[in-house]
Design a protein around this motif. Structure first.
Motif, PDB file in Angstrom:
ATOM      1  N   LEU A 132       0.829  -1.207   0.000  1.00 40.22           N
ATOM      2  CA  LEU A 132       0.000   0.000   0.000  1.00 40.22           C
ATOM      3  C   LEU A 132       0.858   1.251   0.000  1.00 40.22           C
ATOM      4  N   ILE A 133       1.901   1.226  -0.816  1.00 37.92           N
ATOM      5  CA  ILE A 133       2.874   2.321  -0.825  1.00 37.92           C
ATOM      6  C   ILE A 133       2.254   3.634  -1.279  1.00 37.92           C
ATOM      7  N   ASP A 134       1.107   3.577  -1.998  1.00 39.05           N
ATOM      8  CA  ASP A 134       0.474   4.805  -2.484  1.00 39.05           C
ATOM      9  C   ASP A 134      -0.220   5.586  -1.370  1.00 39.05           C
ATOM     10  N   ILE A 135      -0.431   4.952  -0.231  1.00 42.64           N
ATOM     11  CA  ILE A 135      -1.073   5.654   0.883  1.00 42.64           C
ATOM     12  C   ILE A 135      -0.097   6.683   1.457  1.00 42.64           C
ATOM     13  N   LYS A 136      -0.554   7.914   1.595  1.00 46.05           N
ATOM     14  CA  LYS A 136       0.305   8.961   2.152  1.00 46.05           C
ATOM     15  C   LYS A 136       0.601   8.676   3.621  1.00 46.05           C
ATOM     16  N   GLN A 137       1.718   9.232   4.090  1.00 47.01           N
ATOM     17  CA  GLN A 137       2.206   8.894   5.419  1.00 47.01           C
ATOM     18  C   GLN A 137       1.202   9.209   6.528  1.00 47.01           C
ATOM     19  N   LEU A 138       0.559  10.381   6.464  1.00 50.62           N
ATOM     20  CA  LEU A 138      -0.399  10.733   7.512  1.00 50.62           C
ATOM     21  C   LEU A 138      -1.612   9.803   7.504  1.00 50.62           C
ATOM     22  N   ASP A 139      -2.033   9.387   6.306  1.00 45.81           N
ATOM     23  CA  ASP A 139      -3.156   8.442   6.205  1.00 45.81           C
ATOM     24  C   ASP A 139      -2.758   7.060   6.730  1.00 45.81           C
ATOM     25  N   TRP A 140      -1.493   6.694   6.499  1.00 42.56           N
ATOM     26  CA  TRP A 140      -0.999   5.416   7.005  1.00 42.56           C
ATOM     27  C   TRP A 140      -0.967   5.425   8.542  1.00 42.56           C
ATOM     28  N   ILE A 141      -0.521   6.531   9.100  1.00 48.17           N
ATOM     29  CA  ILE A 141      -0.484   6.637  10.561  1.00 48.17           C
ATOM     30  C   ILE A 141      -1.892   6.533  11.144  1.00 48.17           C
ATOM     31  N   ARG A 142      -2.837   7.231  10.504  1.00 47.05           N
ATOM     32  CA  ARG A 142      -4.215   7.167  10.985  1.00 47.05           C
ATOM     33  C   ARG A 142      -4.772   5.755  10.872  1.00 47.05           C
ATOM     34  N   PHE A 143      -4.425   5.064   9.777  1.00 46.57           N
ATOM     35  CA  PHE A 143      -4.873   3.683   9.595  1.00 46.57           C
ATOM     36  C   PHE A 143      -4.394   2.801  10.748  1.00 46.57           C
ATOM     37  N   LEU A 144      -3.126   2.938  11.116  1.00 42.47           N
ATOM     38  CA  LEU A 144      -2.583   2.118  12.198  1.00 42.47           C
ATOM     39  C   LEU A 144      -3.174   2.502  13.556  1.00 42.47           C
ATOM     40  N   GLN A 145      -3.629   3.723  13.673  1.00 45.40           N
ATOM     41  CA  GLN A 145      -4.295   4.128  14.897  1.00 45.40           C
ATOM     42  C   GLN A 145      -5.713   3.562  14.986  1.00 45.40           C
ATOM     43  N   ASP A 146      -6.375   3.451  13.830  1.00 52.36           N
ATOM     44  CA  ASP A 146      -7.779   3.023  13.800  1.00 52.36           C
ATOM     45  C   ASP A 146      -7.958   1.510  13.679  1.00 52.36           C
ATOM     46  N   CYS A 147      -6.990   0.847  13.039  1.00 55.92           N
ATOM     47  CA  CYS A 147      -7.089  -0.606  12.854  1.00 55.92           C
ATOM     48  C   CYS A 147      -6.271  -1.301  13.944  1.00 55.92           C
ATOM     49  N   PRO A 148      -6.888  -2.090  14.813  1.00 56.19           N
ATOM     50  CA  PRO A 148      -6.170  -2.725  15.926  1.00 56.19           C
ATOM     51  C   PRO A 148      -4.944  -3.499  15.460  1.00 56.19           C
ATOM     52  N   ASN A 149      -3.817  -3.289  16.125  1.00 53.54           N
ATOM     53  CA  ASN A 149      -2.589  -3.985  15.777  1.00 53.54           C
ATOM     54  C   ASN A 149      -1.663  -3.964  16.982  1.00 53.54           C
ATOM     55  N   ASP A 150      -0.625  -4.790  16.936  1.00 51.67           N
ATOM     56  CA  ASP A 150       0.320  -4.848  18.051  1.00 51.67           C
ATOM     57  C   ASP A 150       1.630  -4.132  17.732  1.00 51.67           C
ATOM     58  N   VAL A 181       3.398  -4.695  15.150  1.00 53.84           N
ATOM     59  CA  VAL A 181       4.138  -5.538  14.207  1.00 53.84           C
ATOM     60  C   VAL A 181       3.187  -6.227  13.225  1.00 53.84           C
ATOM     61  N   ASN A 182       2.047  -6.700  13.739  1.00 55.17           N
ATOM     62  CA  ASN A 182       1.097  -7.457  12.927  1.00 55.17           C
ATOM     63  C   ASN A 182      -0.319  -6.892  13.050  1.00 55.17           C
ATOM     64  N   ILE A 183      -1.116  -7.172  12.021  1.00 54.76           N
ATOM     65  CA  ILE A 183      -2.556  -6.927  12.032  1.00 54.76           C
ATOM     66  C   ILE A 183      -3.230  -8.253  11.727  1.00 54.76           C
ATOM     67  N   THR A 184      -4.216  -8.639  12.502  1.00 57.82           N
ATOM     68  CA  THR A 184      -4.902  -9.890  12.201  1.00 57.82           C
ATOM     69  C   THR A 184      -5.800  -9.697  10.987  1.00 57.82           C
ATOM     70  N   VAL A 185      -6.040 -10.780  10.266  1.00 56.37           N
ATOM     71  CA  VAL A 185      -6.916 -10.730   9.100  1.00 56.37           C
ATOM     72  C   VAL A 185      -8.314 -10.282   9.513  1.00 56.37           C
ATOM     73  N   THR A 186      -8.779 -10.773  10.652  1.00 53.83           N
ATOM     74  CA  THR A 186     -10.106 -10.389  11.144  1.00 53.83           C
ATOM     75  C   THR A 186     -10.173  -8.899  11.439  1.00 53.83           C
ATOM     76  N   ALA A 187      -9.117  -8.355  12.030  1.00 53.41           N
ATOM     77  CA  ALA A 187      -9.105  -6.917  12.343  1.00 53.41           C
ATOM     78  C   ALA A 187      -9.158  -6.082  11.067  1.00 53.41           C
ATOM     79  N   LEU A 188      -8.426  -6.493  10.038  1.00 54.87           N
ATOM     80  CA  LEU A 188      -8.433  -5.749   8.782  1.00 54.87           C
ATOM     81  C   LEU A 188      -9.801  -5.840   8.112  1.00 54.87           C
ATOM     82  N   LYS A 189     -10.391  -7.027   8.131  1.00 58.20           N
ATOM     83  CA  LYS A 189     -11.729  -7.196   7.537  1.00 58.20           C
ATOM     84  C   LYS A 189     -12.742  -6.299   8.249  1.00 58.20           C
ATOM     85  N   ASN A 190     -12.731  -6.306   9.563  1.00 57.67           N
ATOM     86  CA  ASN A 190     -13.681  -5.494  10.324  1.00 57.67           C
ATOM     87  C   ASN A 190     -13.442  -4.003  10.116  1.00 57.67           C
TER      88      ASN A 190
END
Length: 478
Positions: free
Chosen positions: A441-459, A461-470
């Motif tokens: 997902l290299i086309d995602i801008k850095q600020l949008d990527w940071i927001r994504f990691l804030q909004d999508c549960p992760n540890d 290092v990893n994101i579960t498939v279920t978390a990404l789907k939800n």
């Protein structure tokens, strides 16, 4: 929406951004994209790390073609293998082909997925088309009506290419293929872009690689524009309807002289027995003067082609989807676009909708065309069209491209399954490594990527498939 964005996993470089994480979370890392070579290809030890080679399906001057299955997505593709030892003389044409194809997004133009370089070869992964060349189809069921439908698709592709300042330069029966199917389910596609040119950056064309019988006079002289493709289509249509080329000359030298002088046979009984509309279209395309030659867009409204158009009424359900579709943030939109691209599904109904809305056949839907599509069903969206366009226009170019319409009309409640996410992203166990996702997902801008990691549960290092789907389902309104 461009192509060539599916990227093999490769070593990455990371740096911490400590200010980009919530308290209690691990620092977020930023992954830099691995470097490409001159072909836009990524390094790999072996092609079999990414593709299962099923069988050889052909060979030519620019390499061997294989029928292959992409291991991650399980999608079938065509792989062109080019031996690097024999590549030197053809390197420029390969670079040119990839450069052109990676930015194209049209249902009647061959799709390129990615390029991979191994120690011995360069591989280009192309859309696999299960069908036959147009010439093979015509030999079995050739008729004016069937060919008019095929030419509608070809002219649609050319109108799109020419709007983008791209000339194919080598149109011939070999480079026009049709998918399997009957009647209006068949899709005609333009392939063979090794000689294609950008008008604002023309390169020298090796005339030995061009099917000279279909080449325009000005192309043989070294000066050309988009009208060269129209001449080739004229020769093509003549050949397919009459059963032979229109030149009195029989040798290569004789045929080239006929092309340069416009010496064409319009008096034989096979040609004069064609309908008036077919004869008129062919003659319009084979005018020796490029300025007097018809354009692709003019050909699309010619009576021969117009008669073949199947008017598709856009369903109220589809119109409703266009109106209500919304993705709440840019990261989610980019992920959906990636899923749509990597799964590679073609929906004939969506293709017909796209062509129905795209009234000028330039391969994209404008604001005015969208208003007109709704208006035909008695719905006035003038006051909300900007919002609708914004919701659909993933790449922000002010138009709705074919892939963007597919994203909008895809039934995401059905497609957002864990098995599809596993097919599209690198999954170990039930987890997606954040670094590998960032590469995809290299086309995602850095600020949008940071927001994504804030909004999508992760540890961290990893994101579960279920978390990404939800996360995706929570961000889609459809």
């Amino acid at each position: 929406m461009g192509c060539l964005k599916s990227i093999p996993e490769a070593p990455t470089h990371q740096r911490n951004i400590s200010e980009s994480y919530k308290p209690g979370n691990a620092p977020i890392t930023v992954t830099r994209r691995p470097r490409k070579n001159m072909f836009g290809a990524f390094q790999a030890n072996s092609i079999t790390d990414y593709y299962e080679i099923l069988k050889a399906i052909g060979s030519g001057s620019l390499g061997t073609l294989f029928y292959a299955k992409h291991i991650q997505t399980q999608e079938f593709r065509t792989l062109r293998e080019i031996n690097k030892l024999t590549l030197k003389d053809d390197a420029l044409s390969i670079v040119q082909e990839i450069s052109v194809l990676k930015d194209l997004d049209h249902p009647n133009v061959l799709k390129v997925y990615e390029a991979i370089e191994t120690p011995k070869s360069v591989y280009i992964a192309l859309e696999y088309i299960s069908g036959h060349s147009l010439m093979e189809k015509v030999k079995n069921t050739g008729c004016e009506t069937m060919l008019a439908r095929a030419m509608l698709d070809i002219f649609s592709a050319l109108a799109y290419l020419h709007t983008k300042g791209i000339v194919h330069c080598n149109i011939c029966p070999e480079y026009i293929v049709q998918t399997n199917g009957d009647s209006y389910d068949v899709i005609t596609k333009l392939i063979g872009f090794t000689c294609s040119q950008r008008l604002n950056d023309k390169q020298e064309i090796n005339l030995n690689k061009i099917h000279y019988q279909y080449a325009a006079p000005e192309l043989l002289k070294g000066e050309f524009d988009e009208k060269a493709d129209i001449w080739s289509c004229g020769i093509l249509l003549y050949d397919l309807l009459v059963g032979r080329l229109p030149f009195p000359g029989k040798t290569k030298t004789g045929i080239i002289d006929c092309i340069l002088n416009g010496d064409l046979d319009f008096t034989n009984s096979m040609f004069t027995s064609l309908s008036y509309n077919s004869q008129d279209l062919i003659k319009n395309m084979l005018n020796l003067d490029p300025l007097k030659r018809s354009t692709a867009q003019q050909n699309l409204i010619h009576p021969m082609i117009n008669a073949s158009k199947s008017k598709i009424s856009i369903s109220l359900d589809a119109i409703k989807k266009l109106r209500v579709f919304k993705v709440n943030n840019r990261a989610a939109r980019s992920i959906l676009a990636k899923l749509n691209f990597k799964l590679g599904k073609e929906d004939h109904e969506i293709i017909n909708y796209f062509k129905e809305i795209d009234e000028n056949f330039d391969g994209r839907v404008s604001k005015d065309e969208l208003i007109e599509a709704f208006d035909r069903l008695g719905i006035d969206i003038t006051g909300e069209v900007d919002e609708i366009m914004c919701n659909m226009d993933i790449d922000g170019n002010g138009y709705i491209d074919y892939s963007e319409l597919k994203v909008t009309l895809t039934e995401w409640n059905e497609e957002l399954k864990e098995k599809n996410l596993i097919r599209c992203f690198k999954v170990v166990g039930d987890k997606i490594l954040i670094d590998s996702l960032r590469i995809e997902l290299i086309d995602i801008k850095q600020l949008d990527w940071i927001r994504f990691l804030q909004d999508c549960p992760n540890d961290g290092v990893n994101i579960t498939v279920t978390a990404l789907k939800n996360y995706l389902k929570d961000n889609i309104n459809q």
